[in-house]
Design a protein around this motif. Structure first.
Motif, PDB file in Angstrom:
ATOM      1  N   PRO A  37       0.842  -1.213   0.000  1.00 37.53           N
ATOM      2  CA  PRO A  37       0.000   0.000   0.000  1.00 37.53           C
ATOM      3  C   PRO A  37       0.868   1.251   0.000  1.00 37.53           C
ATOM      4  O   PRO A  37       1.998   1.224   0.497  1.00 37.53           O
ATOM      5  N   PRO A  38       0.342   2.355  -0.534  1.00 32.49           N
ATOM      6  CA  PRO A  38       1.105   3.616  -0.511  1.00 32.49           C
ATOM      7  C   PRO A  38       1.390   4.056   0.925  1.00 32.49           C
ATOM      8  O   PRO A  38       0.618   3.763   1.840  1.00 32.49           O
ATOM      9  N   ASP A  39       2.486   4.776   1.111  1.00 31.18           N
ATOM     10  CA  ASP A  39       2.893   5.232   2.441  1.00 31.18           C
ATOM     11  C   ASP A  39       1.827   6.072   3.132  1.00 31.18           C
ATOM     12  O   ASP A  39       1.692   6.008   4.352  1.00 31.18           O
ATOM     13  N   TYR A  40       1.061   6.858   2.383  1.00 24.48           N
ATOM     14  CA  TYR A  40       0.081   7.722   3.025  1.00 24.48           C
ATOM     15  C   TYR A  40      -1.028   6.940   3.710  1.00 24.48           C
ATOM     16  O   TYR A  40      -1.772   7.488   4.524  1.00 24.48           O
ATOM     17  N   MET A  41      -1.154   5.644   3.430  1.00 21.46           N
ATOM     18  CA  MET A  41      -2.169   4.821   4.086  1.00 21.46           C
ATOM     19  C   MET A  41      -1.692   4.253   5.423  1.00 21.46           C
ATOM     20  O   MET A  41      -2.469   3.631   6.145  1.00 21.46           O
ATOM     21  N   ASP A  42      -0.421   4.479   5.775  1.00 18.93           N
ATOM     22  CA  ASP A  42       0.142   3.882   6.991  1.00 18.93           C
ATOM     23  C   ASP A  42      -0.639   4.225   8.256  1.00 18.93           C
ATOM     24  O   ASP A  42      -0.775   3.384   9.125  1.00 18.93           O
ATOM     25  N   GLY A  43      -1.139   5.417   8.392  1.00 23.40           N
ATOM     26  CA  GLY A  43      -1.856   5.812   9.596  1.00 23.40           C
ATOM     27  C   GLY A  43      -3.317   5.387   9.621  1.00 23.40           C
ATOM     28  O   GLY A  43      -4.006   5.586  10.618  1.00 23.40           O
ATOM     29  N   LEU A  44      -3.785   4.799   8.546  1.00 18.48           N
ATOM     30  CA  LEU A  44      -5.184   4.387   8.459  1.00 18.48           C
ATOM     31  C   LEU A  44      -5.338   2.945   8.932  1.00 18.48           C
ATOM     32  O   LEU A  44      -4.446   2.122   8.765  1.00 18.48           O
ATOM     33  N   GLU A  45      -6.497   2.650   9.487  1.00 17.25           N
ATOM     34  CA  GLU A  45      -6.720   1.312  10.018  1.00 17.25           C
ATOM     35  C   GLU A  45      -7.156   0.312   8.954  1.00 17.25           C
ATOM     36  O   GLU A  45      -6.663  -0.821   8.903  1.00 17.25           O
ATOM     37  N   PHE A  46      -8.077   0.710   8.096  1.00 16.54           N
ATOM     38  CA  PHE A  46      -8.724  -0.260   7.217  1.00 16.54           C
ATOM     39  C   PHE A  46      -8.210  -0.264   5.776  1.00 16.54           C
ATOM     40  O   PHE A  46      -8.254  -1.297   5.118  1.00 16.54           O
ATOM     41  N   ALA A  47      -7.752   0.867   5.257  1.00 22.57           N
ATOM     42  CA  ALA A  47      -7.301   0.933   3.862  1.00 22.57           C
ATOM     43  C   ALA A  47      -6.152  -0.039   3.575  1.00 22.57           C
ATOM     44  O   ALA A  47      -6.217  -0.793   2.596  1.00 22.57           O
ATOM     45  N   PRO A  48      -5.100  -0.070   4.403  1.00 19.43           N
ATOM     46  CA  PRO A  48      -4.018  -1.023   4.117  1.00 19.43           C
ATOM     47  C   PRO A  48      -4.479  -2.480   4.227  1.00 19.43           C
ATOM     48  O   PRO A  48      -4.028  -3.343   3.479  1.00 19.43           O
ATOM     49  N   MET A  49      -5.407  -2.737   5.147  1.00 18.08           N
ATOM     50  CA  MET A  49      -5.908  -4.093   5.339  1.00 18.08           C
ATOM     51  C   MET A  49      -6.631  -4.587   4.083  1.00 18.08           C
ATOM     52  O   MET A  49      -6.368  -5.695   3.595  1.00 18.08           O
ATOM     53  N   ILE A  50      -7.529  -3.755   3.533  1.00 21.68           N
ATOM     54  CA  ILE A  50      -8.268  -4.182   2.344  1.00 21.68           C
ATOM     55  C   ILE A  50      -7.334  -4.222   1.141  1.00 21.68           C
ATOM     56  O   ILE A  50      -7.469  -5.093   0.273  1.00 21.68           O
ATOM     57  N   TRP A  51      -6.361  -3.314   1.074  1.00 13.98           N
ATOM     58  CA  TRP A  51      -5.355  -3.328  -0.002  1.00 13.98           C
ATOM     59  C   TRP A  51      -4.649  -4.684  -0.027  1.00 13.98           C
ATOM     60  O   TRP A  51      -4.535  -5.315  -1.069  1.00 13.98           O
ATOM     61  N   ARG A  52      -4.185  -5.108   1.159  1.00 14.49           N
ATOM     62  CA  ARG A  52      -3.430  -6.369   1.246  1.00 14.49           C
ATOM     63  C   ARG A  52      -4.298  -7.593   0.962  1.00 14.49           C
ATOM     64  O   ARG A  52      -3.780  -8.658   0.677  1.00 14.49           O
ATOM     65  N   SER A  53      -5.609  -7.438   1.054  1.00 10.81           N
ATOM     66  CA  SER A  53      -6.463  -8.590   0.756  1.00 10.81           C
ATOM     67  C   SER A  53      -6.883  -8.641  -0.712  1.00 10.81           C
ATOM     68  O   SER A  53      -7.047  -9.724  -1.247  1.00 10.81           O
ATOM     69  N   ILE A  54      -7.027  -7.476  -1.382  1.00 12.00           N
ATOM     70  CA  ILE A  54      -7.518  -7.533  -2.766  1.00 12.00           C
ATOM     71  C   ILE A  54      -6.405  -7.511  -3.814  1.00 12.00           C
ATOM     72  O   ILE A  54      -6.545  -8.131  -4.862  1.00 12.00           O
ATOM     73  N   VAL A  55      -5.308  -6.820  -3.556  1.00 13.61           N
ATOM     74  CA  VAL A  55      -4.271  -6.679  -4.578  1.00 13.61           C
ATOM     75  C   VAL A  55      -3.669  -8.027  -4.981  1.00 13.61           C
ATOM     76  O   VAL A  55      -3.570  -8.312  -6.182  1.00 13.61           O
ATOM     77  N   PRO A  56      -3.287  -8.901  -4.037  1.00 20.28           N
ATOM     78  CA  PRO A  56      -2.759 -10.203  -4.470  1.00 20.28           C
ATOM     79  C   PRO A  56      -3.771 -11.011  -5.291  1.00 20.28           C
ATOM     80  O   PRO A  56      -3.395 -11.675  -6.264  1.00 20.28           O
ATOM     81  N   GLU A  57      -5.048 -10.939  -4.919  1.00 20.69           N
ATOM     82  CA  GLU A  57      -6.085 -11.653  -5.671  1.00 20.69           C
ATOM     83  C   GLU A  57      -6.224 -11.106  -7.085  1.00 20.69           C
ATOM     84  O   GLU A  57      -6.337 -11.861  -8.045  1.00 20.69           O
ATOM     85  N   LEU A  58      -6.242  -9.778  -7.195  1.00 18.24           N
ATOM     86  CA  LEU A  58      -6.366  -9.161  -8.513  1.00 18.24           C
ATOM     87  C   LEU A  58      -5.162  -9.497  -9.390  1.00 18.24           C
ATOM     88  O   LEU A  58      -5.309  -9.758 -10.588  1.00 18.24           O
ATOM     89  N   LEU A  59      -3.972  -9.501  -8.796  1.00 22.46           N
ATOM     90  CA  LEU A  59      -2.772  -9.850  -9.556  1.00 22.46           C
ATOM     91  C   LEU A  59      -2.787 -11.316  -9.960  1.00 22.46           C
ATOM     92  O   LEU A  59      -2.469 -11.656 -11.096  1.00 22.46           O
ATOM     93  N   GLU A  60      -3.170 -12.184  -9.035  1.00 26.81           N
ATOM     94  CA  GLU A  60      -3.209 -13.616  -9.326  1.00 26.81           C
ATOM     95  C   GLU A  60      -4.183 -13.933 -10.457  1.00 26.81           C
ATOM     96  O   GLU A  60      -3.918 -14.776 -11.305  1.00 26.81           O
ATOM     97  N   ASN A  61      -5.316 -13.237 -10.471  1.00 22.10           N
ATOM     98  CA  ASN A  61      -6.327 -13.467 -11.505  1.00 22.10           C
ATOM     99  C   ASN A  61      -6.092 -12.628 -12.754  1.00 22.10           C
ATOM    100  O   ASN A  61      -6.941 -12.602 -13.647  1.00 22.10           O
ATOM    101  N   GLU A  62      -4.962 -11.920 -12.781  1.00 21.27           N
ATOM    102  CA  GLU A  62      -4.574 -11.086 -13.920  1.00 21.27           C
ATOM    103  C   GLU A  62      -5.645 -10.058 -14.275  1.00 21.27           C
ATOM    104  O   GLU A  62      -5.895  -9.765 -15.437  1.00 21.27           O
ATOM    105  N   LEU A  63      -6.275  -9.506 -13.225  1.00 23.33           N
ATOM    106  CA  LEU A  63      -7.272  -8.458 -13.424  1.00 23.33           C
ATOM    107  C   LEU A  63      -6.701  -7.073 -13.168  1.00 23.33           C
ATOM    108  O   LEU A  63      -7.357  -6.078 -13.437  1.00 23.33           O
ATOM    109  N   LEU A  64      -5.495  -7.001 -12.637  1.00 24.13           N
ATOM    110  CA  LEU A  64      -4.920  -5.722 -12.249  1.00 24.13           C
ATOM    111  C   LEU A  64      -3.803  -5.323 -13.205  1.00 24.13           C
ATOM    112  O   LEU A  64      -2.866  -6.076 -13.422  1.00 24.13           O
ATOM    113  N   LYS A  65      -3.946  -4.133 -13.761  1.00 27.96           N
ATOM    114  CA  LYS A  65      -2.921  -3.538 -14.612  1.00 27.96           C
ATOM    115  C   LYS A  65      -2.420  -2.281 -13.907  1.00 27.96           C
ATOM    116  O   LYS A  65      -3.089  -1.725 -13.038  1.00 27.96           O
TER     117      LYS A  65
END
Length: 154
Positions: A37-65
């Motif tokens: 996640p971008p550094d500016y999300m470090d102080g947030l509670e939920f944004a980094p958490m959801i980032w870490r859950s969806i980005v690997p899935e999107l990359l694995e399924n080749e949906l993320l460019k």
């Protein structure tokens, strides 16, 4: 008109299929399995958490460019706002008492609704719901009739 070839955008475009070697201007993301996640999300509670859950899935399924990263950011920030609004509503209720003794709708409800709309919009762009995932991947389609469906595989 001898100088037209030197004007940017003029002339024949190079054919990447015919060029020798790799195009160094196009990054390779086929082996990327996660993006922090971008550094500016470090102080947030939920944004980094959801980032870490969806980005690997999107990359694995080749949906993320790489061109989708702003959609991921907006989705994650909307999710963070959604969860923060839910906490506010749970803590203070759906109505608030004013100084005059009347009650008003908790403003967090309005912010919650906006976050939900943003999550629906940007989640759909990323294929985070079943219908948009089917539209993006073509899974379940017997016949591809969309001439632009190959763009996802570029």
């Amino acid at each position: 008109m001898g100088g037209l070839a030197a004007v940017p955008g003029r002339g024949r475009k190079p054919d990447p299929k015919k060029s020798k070697g790799k195009n160094i201007n196009v990054p390779e993301f086929s082996n990327v399995t996660d993006i922090d996640p971008p550094d500016y999300m470090d102080g947030l509670e939920f944004a980094p958490m959801i980032w870490r859950s969806i980005v690997p899935e999107l990359l694995e399924n080749e949906l993320l460019k790489i061109t989708d990263m702003h959609n991921v950011e907006i989705f994650c920030m909307a999710y963070d706002n959604y969860r923060e609004c839910q906490k506010e509503i749970a803590l203070n209720g759906i109505t608030l008492a004013t100084e005059g003794g009347s009650t008003i709708k908790n403003p967090a409800l309005t912010a919650l609704n906006e976050a939900v709309r943003q999550m629906a919009t940007f989640g759909s762009l990323l294929g985070l719901d079943p219908s948009s995932r089917q539209r993006l991947t073509g899974v379940g389609n017997k016949e591809q009739t969309n001439p632009f469906s190959g763009v996802l595989n570029m």
